[in-house]
Write a protein that holds these residues in place. Structure first.
Motif, PDB file in Angstrom:
ATOM      1  N   ARG A   1       0.837  -1.205   0.000  1.00  0.00           N
ATOM      2  CA  ARG A   1       0.000   0.000   0.000  1.00  0.00           C
ATOM      3  C   ARG A   1       0.869   1.252   0.000  1.00  0.00           C
ATOM      4  NH1 ARG A   1      -4.507  -1.405   4.547  1.00  0.00           N
ATOM      5  NH2 ARG A   1      -5.013   0.787   4.195  1.00  0.00           N
ATOM      6  N   LYS A   2       0.322   2.303  -0.585  1.00  0.00           N
ATOM      7  CA  LYS A   2       1.058   3.569  -0.671  1.00  0.00           C
ATOM      8  C   LYS A   2       0.617   4.569   0.412  1.00  0.00           C
ATOM      9  CE  LYS A   2       3.458   2.498  -4.361  1.00  0.00           C
ATOM     10  NZ  LYS A   2       4.909   2.265  -4.242  1.00  0.00           N
ATOM     11  N   ASP A   3      -0.562   4.306   1.010  1.00  0.00           N
ATOM     12  CA  ASP A   3      -1.057   5.254   2.021  1.00  0.00           C
ATOM     13  C   ASP A   3      -0.578   4.821   3.410  1.00  0.00           C
ATOM     14  OD1 ASP A   3      -2.607   2.986   1.528  1.00  0.00           O
ATOM     15  OD2 ASP A   3      -4.313   3.799   2.616  1.00  0.00           O
ATOM     16  N   HIS A   4      -0.077   5.767   4.176  1.00  0.00           N
ATOM     17  CA  HIS A   4       0.465   5.470   5.502  1.00  0.00           C
ATOM     18  C   HIS A   4      -0.029   6.510   6.507  1.00  0.00           C
ATOM     19  CE1 HIS A   4       3.050   2.977   3.094  1.00  0.00           C
ATOM     20  NE2 HIS A   4       3.571   4.030   2.497  1.00  0.00           N
ATOM     21  N   LYS A   5      -0.171   6.060   7.756  1.00  0.00           N
ATOM     22  CA  LYS A   5      -0.555   6.984   8.822  1.00  0.00           C
ATOM     23  C   LYS A   5       0.662   7.497   9.583  1.00  0.00           C
ATOM     24  CE  LYS A   5      -5.193   5.117   9.675  1.00  0.00           C
ATOM     25  NZ  LYS A   5      -6.043   4.406  10.657  1.00  0.00           N
ATOM     26  N   THR A   6       1.749   6.715   9.547  1.00  0.00           N
ATOM     27  CA  THR A   6       2.959   7.086  10.280  1.00  0.00           C
ATOM     28  C   THR A   6       4.184   6.729   9.453  1.00  0.00           C
ATOM     29  OG1 THR A   6       1.812   6.515  12.339  1.00  0.00           O
ATOM     30  CG2 THR A   6       4.195   6.859  12.475  1.00  0.00           C
ATOM     31  N   SER A   7       5.125   7.678   9.345  1.00  0.00           N
ATOM     32  CA  SER A   7       6.394   7.421   8.663  1.00  0.00           C
ATOM     33  C   SER A   7       7.544   7.775   9.592  1.00  0.00           C
ATOM     34  CB  SER A   7       6.507   8.250   7.378  1.00  0.00           C
ATOM     35  OG  SER A   7       5.573   7.795   6.426  1.00  0.00           O
ATOM     36  N   VAL A   8       8.559   6.932   9.581  1.00  0.00           N
ATOM     37  CA  VAL A   8       9.713   7.116  10.462  1.00  0.00           C
ATOM     38  C   VAL A   8      10.978   6.994   9.626  1.00  0.00           C
ATOM     39  CG1 VAL A   8      10.945   6.260  12.481  1.00  0.00           C
ATOM     40  CG2 VAL A   8       8.460   6.072  12.383  1.00  0.00           C
ATOM     41  N   ILE A   9      11.885   7.969   9.767  1.00  0.00           N
ATOM     42  CA  ILE A   9      13.207   7.872   9.141  1.00  0.00           C
ATOM     43  C   ILE A   9      14.212   7.578  10.245  1.00  0.00           C
ATOM     44  CG2 ILE A   9      15.015   9.128   7.898  1.00  0.00           C
ATOM     45  CD1 ILE A   9      12.706  10.732   6.561  1.00  0.00           C
ATOM     46  N   VAL A  10      15.011   6.512  10.051  1.00  0.00           N
ATOM     47  CA  VAL A  10      15.913   6.085  11.111  1.00  0.00           C
ATOM     48  C   VAL A  10      17.230   5.613  10.506  1.00  0.00           C
ATOM     49  CG1 VAL A  10      15.020   3.700  11.139  1.00  0.00           C
ATOM     50  CG2 VAL A  10      16.054   4.639  13.209  1.00  0.00           C
ATOM     51  N   ASN A  11      18.307   5.808  11.258  1.00  0.00           N
ATOM     52  CA  ASN A  11      19.605   5.298  10.835  1.00  0.00           C
ATOM     53  C   ASN A  11      19.573   3.773  10.845  1.00  0.00           C
ATOM     54  OD1 ASN A  11      22.455   4.208  11.851  1.00  0.00           O
ATOM     55  ND2 ASN A  11      22.799   6.026  10.605  1.00  0.00           N
ATOM     56  N   LYS A  12      19.924   3.179   9.700  1.00  0.00           N
ATOM     57  CA  LYS A  12      19.797   1.724   9.565  1.00  0.00           C
ATOM     58  C   LYS A  12      20.637   0.982  10.603  1.00  0.00           C
ATOM     59  CE  LYS A  12      21.768  -1.808   7.297  1.00  0.00           C
ATOM     60  NZ  LYS A  12      22.359  -2.646   6.258  1.00  0.00           N
ATOM     61  N   LYS A  13      21.895   1.373  10.752  1.00  0.00           N
ATOM     62  CA  LYS A  13      22.785   0.642  11.663  1.00  0.00           C
ATOM     63  C   LYS A  13      22.311   0.749  13.113  1.00  0.00           C
ATOM     64  CE  LYS A  13      27.598  -0.243  12.824  1.00  0.00           C
ATOM     65  NZ  LYS A  13      27.267  -0.590  14.198  1.00  0.00           N
ATOM     66  N   ALA A  14      21.896   1.940  13.522  1.00  0.00           N
ATOM     67  CA  ALA A  14      21.428   2.121  14.903  1.00  0.00           C
ATOM     68  C   ALA A  14      20.190   1.271  15.171  1.00  0.00           C
ATOM     69  CB  ALA A  14      21.130   3.601  15.164  1.00  0.00           C
ATOM     70  N   PHE A  15      19.271   1.262  14.200  1.00  0.00           N
ATOM     71  CA  PHE A  15      18.033   0.478  14.344  1.00  0.00           C
ATOM     72  C   PHE A  15      18.348  -1.017  14.374  1.00  0.00           C
ATOM     73  CE2 PHE A  15      13.775  -0.842  12.352  1.00  0.00           C
ATOM     74  CZ  PHE A  15      13.099  -0.744  13.562  1.00  0.00           C
ATOM     75  N   GLN A  16      19.217  -1.454  13.461  1.00  0.00           N
ATOM     76  CA  GLN A  16      19.588  -2.874  13.410  1.00  0.00           C
ATOM     77  C   GLN A  16      20.279  -3.316  14.701  1.00  0.00           C
ATOM     78  OE1 GLN A  16      21.682  -4.144   9.812  1.00  0.00           O
ATOM     79  NE2 GLN A  16      22.849  -5.629  11.010  1.00  0.00           N
TER      80      GLN A  16
END
Length: 368
Positions: free
Chosen positions: A246-261
Motif C-alpha cells: 500500500r502507498k497510504d500510511h498513517k505514520t512514517s519514520v526515518i531512522v539510521n539503519k545501523k542504529a536500528f539494526q
C-alpha cells in the motif's frame, strides 16, 4: 581418458559442480560428477535432475574419454593434494590420480549411466550485470518459504515488464521486492527455485561482466562464462503481491539503519523463539522504544528519530524484521505504518527500488 590438469583449478571447478548435487538423492549415479574431455577442457557436470551445473576447466588431453566419479571422495582427494599438476588416467572404470608423491586408485562408473541434461531449443534471452543480479538474489531469496506444501513460494518470482525487471519473494510473513531497469523487449513471468538462486549466488563472481539468462518452457539457463547452470522452473500461481504493497500510511519514520539494526539485535537477545522472537516497538515523541522480555529478564532500547504521523504500538518477530533490514544498502531507512495490525513497509531512504514488507504479531494494547 588421460589428462594433466592444475590442482587449484580442478578443485575450484569440482566445488562448483558439487553445488548441483543434492544430499537427498536416491540414485547412486547422482552422487557422482561426470568428467568428460571437451576440446582443450575438462567438463564437470553435477545434477539432481532439478538443477544441473556444467563447468569447464583448462587441461592437457592425452587421451579423450569420460567417467563418473563419486563427488565427495574425488573432491576431498583433489582438495588435499599439493598445488601442482595432477595426472588423471582412466582405464575402464578405474581412475588413477597422481600428483607429485601421491597416488590414488579409485573406482568410477560408466558415463553412459549418467542422465542427459535438458536440451533448450526455443528460448528467450536477456542479460544482467553480475553485481546487480547477485544483490537482487541477496535481497530477496531469504524471504522464500521452506514449506514444500506451497511450492510456488519456495522460489523467487522474476518478472520483466516495460524495461523493468522485478525479483519478488514472500513466505506469508514478509515480502521482499527488488526492481531493476533492464534494456529488454521481452516480457516474462517465471518462478525460479530458491535453491538454484542460492547456489548461483555462490558461483557468480563480483565483477563487471554480464550473466546471460535464457528461459524456455519449464527451464531456465544461466551462462556464467565457463559455467552453465540449468534449473527447472516452479509451476503454479504466484501470490498477487502488488495488492498488499500500500502507498497510504498513517505514520512514517526515518531512522539510521545501523542504529536500528543494532538495537533490534540487542533486544532480540531476550526474545524467545517459542514466543515468536517477539520485540515490541512504541513509536512516539520523536523516538522508537524497542522492548523485549522473557522469564530471564527484559531489555529497553531507545532511538531518537524523525516521526511523521500518529503514535504506533506494534510488535514483530525480530528475525523477520532484522533479515530485511540487514540486506538494505543504505545509511538511512524509512518505515511506513498503517496502525498496529497492518504490515510495516521498509524502504531505503530515497530509493523505491527495494521494498521489504513485514507483518506484525497481533498483541492486545494492554501488552504494551
Amino acid at each position: 581418458m588421460k589428462i594433466k590438469i592444475n590442482q587449484r583449478d580442478l578443485s575450484k571447478h569440482i566445488n562448483i559442480a558439487q553445488k548441483g548435487i543434492s544430499a537427498r538423492t536416491t540414485l547412486q549415479i547422482l552422487d557422482g560428477i561426470l568428467l568428460e574431455t571437451y576440446k582443450d577442457k575438462l567438463k564437470l557436470t553435477g545434477t539432481d535432475l532439478e538443477m544441473s551445473i556444467e563447468t569447464y576447466v583448462d587441461c592437457e588431453i592425452e587421451k579423450e574419454g569420460s567417467i563418473v566419479v563419486n563427488s565427495k571422495i574425488f573432491g576431498d582427494i583433489i582438495k588435499k593434494l599439493p598445488n601442482a599438476p595432477i595426472y588423471i588416467d582412466v582405464d575402464n572404470n578405474n581412475i588413477n590420480i597422481k600428483c607429485e608423491n601421491s597416488e590414488f586408485n579409485i573406482l568410477g562408473n560408466s558415463a553412459k549411466e549418467y542422465p542427459d541434461l535438458p536440451i533448450i531449443l526455443e528460448h528467450t534471452t536477456f542479460q544482467l550485470p553480475n553485481d546487480l543480479f547477485k544483490s537482487a538474489i541477496r535481497q530477496t531469496v531469504f524471504a522464500t518459504t521452506q514449506d514444500e506444501t506451497r511450492p510456488s513460494l519456495t522460489g523467487v518470482l522474476l518478472e520483466i515488464v516495460d524495461n523493468n525487471i522485478s525479483f519478488v519473494a514472500l513466505d506469508g510473513y514478509r515480502l521482499a521486492l527488488r526492481k531493476l531497469p533492464i534494456k529488454s523487449d521481452v516480457e516474462i513471468k517465471i518462478i525460479i527455485p530458491g535453491r538454484a538462486l542460492n547456489e548461483l549466488n555462490k558461483i557468480i563472481e563480483d565483477n563487471d561482466s554480464n550473466i546471460e539468462i535464457a528461459t524456455a518452457s519449464g527451464h531456465i539457463v544461466f551462462n556464467i562464462g565457463d559455467t552453465v547452470v540449468y534449473s527447472r522452473l516452479l509451476e503454479g500461481q504466484f501470490f498477487n503481491y502488488k495488492e498488499i504493497i500500500r502507498k497510504d500510511h498513517k505514520t512514517s519514520v526515518i531512522v539510521n539503519k545501523k542504529a536500528f539494526q543494532d538495537s533490534l539485535e540487542r533486544a532480540s537477545l531476550l526474545a524467545k523463539e517459542e514466543k515468536a522472537n517477539l520485540v515490541k516497538l512504541s513509536i512516539m515523541d520523536g523516538q522508537i522504544l524497542i522492548r523485549s522480555n522473557s522469564e530471564i529478564g527484559n531489555v529497553n532500547e531507545i532511538i531518537m528519530t524523525e516521526i511523521d504521523g500518529e503514535v504506533v504500538n506494534i510488535a514483530f518477530n525480530s528475525r523477520y524484521i532484522l533479515e530485511g533490514i540487514k540486506v538494505i544498502d543504505a545509511e538511512d531507512i524509512k518505515l511506513n505504518f498503517m496502525g498496529s495490525l497492518n504490515p510495516c513497509i521498509i524502504n531505503p531512504l530515497q530509493d523505491e527500488n527495494y521494498t521489504y514488507l513485514v507483518l506484525p504479531v497481533r498483541l492486545a494494547q494492554d501488552d504494551f
